[in-house]
Design a protein around this motif. Structure first.
Motif, PDB file in Angstrom:
ATOM      1  N   ASP A 193      -8.648  12.963  -3.647  1.00  0.00           N
ATOM      2  CA  ASP A 193      -8.577  14.218  -4.384  1.00  0.00           C
ATOM      3  C   ASP A 193      -9.432  14.154  -5.642  1.00  0.00           C
ATOM      4  O   ASP A 193     -10.196  15.083  -5.943  1.00  0.00           O
ATOM      5  CB  ASP A 193      -7.122  14.529  -4.740  1.00  0.00           C
ATOM      6  N   SER A 198       0.833  -1.203   0.000  1.00  0.00           N
ATOM      7  CA  SER A 198       0.000   0.000   0.000  1.00  0.00           C
ATOM      8  C   SER A 198       0.865   1.248   0.000  1.00  0.00           C
ATOM      9  O   SER A 198       1.903   1.317   0.655  1.00  0.00           O
ATOM     10  CB  SER A 198      -0.900   0.023   1.235  1.00  0.00           C
ATOM     11  N   ASN A 199       0.378   2.244  -0.749  1.00  0.00           N
ATOM     12  CA  ASN A 199       1.075   3.510  -0.858  1.00  0.00           C
ATOM     13  C   ASN A 199       0.085   4.609  -0.481  1.00  0.00           C
ATOM     14  O   ASN A 199      -0.941   4.756  -1.136  1.00  0.00           O
ATOM     15  CB  ASN A 199       1.573   3.697  -2.294  1.00  0.00           C
ATOM     16  N   PRO A 200       0.374   5.389   0.557  1.00  0.00           N
ATOM     17  CA  PRO A 200      -0.568   6.434   0.971  1.00  0.00           C
ATOM     18  C   PRO A 200      -0.862   7.442  -0.140  1.00  0.00           C
ATOM     19  O   PRO A 200      -1.936   8.023  -0.176  1.00  0.00           O
ATOM     20  CB  PRO A 200       0.124   7.127   2.147  1.00  0.00           C
ATOM     21  N   THR A 201       0.061   7.606  -1.068  1.00  0.00           N
ATOM     22  CA  THR A 201      -0.143   8.541  -2.175  1.00  0.00           C
ATOM     23  C   THR A 201      -1.340   8.131  -3.025  1.00  0.00           C
ATOM     24  O   THR A 201      -2.083   8.981  -3.519  1.00  0.00           O
ATOM     25  CB  THR A 201       1.133   8.621  -3.038  1.00  0.00           C
ATOM     26  N   GLU A 202      -1.558   6.830  -3.191  1.00  0.00           N
ATOM     27  CA  GLU A 202      -2.711   6.346  -3.967  1.00  0.00           C
ATOM     28  C   GLU A 202      -4.017   6.741  -3.293  1.00  0.00           C
ATOM     29  O   GLU A 202      -4.974   7.146  -3.972  1.00  0.00           O
ATOM     30  CB  GLU A 202      -2.661   4.829  -4.109  1.00  0.00           C
ATOM     31  N   ILE A 208      -4.509   9.288  -1.206  1.00  0.00           N
ATOM     32  CA  ILE A 208      -4.663  10.742  -1.312  1.00  0.00           C
ATOM     33  C   ILE A 208      -5.128  11.121  -2.715  1.00  0.00           C
ATOM     34  O   ILE A 208      -6.027  11.953  -2.883  1.00  0.00           O
ATOM     35  CB  ILE A 208      -3.353  11.453  -0.934  1.00  0.00           C
ATOM     36  N   ALA A 209      -4.546  10.508  -3.736  1.00  0.00           N
ATOM     37  CA  ALA A 209      -4.936  10.803  -5.117  1.00  0.00           C
ATOM     38  C   ALA A 209      -6.396  10.415  -5.375  1.00  0.00           C
ATOM     39  O   ALA A 209      -7.131  11.146  -6.046  1.00  0.00           O
ATOM     40  CB  ALA A 209      -4.019  10.084  -6.095  1.00  0.00           C
TER      41      ALA A 209
END
Length: 51
Positions: free
Chosen positions: A29, A19-23, A25-26
């Motif tokens: 958004d 898991s990547n927190p950026t995914e 957040i994107a």
């Protein structure tokens, strides 16, 4: 007295080792901007699929 409106974008993620927190957040958004496009007082949800 003025009027206040709210548009929300929410997303969910089932975490795992990759898991990547950026995914997340994107995705939230993108959901927020989708809600704003739909007009005032909207909620749009999203989901980050597992890899």
């Amino acid at each position: 007295m003025g009027v206040v409106t709210v548009s929300l974008g929410v997303a969910a993620l089932v975490p795992d080792a990759q898991s990547n927190p950026t995914e997340l957040i994107a995705a939230s958004d993108a959901a927020l901007y989708a809600a704003k496009e739909r007009g005032r007082n909207q909620v749009q949800s999203g989901f980050v699929p597992q890899s």
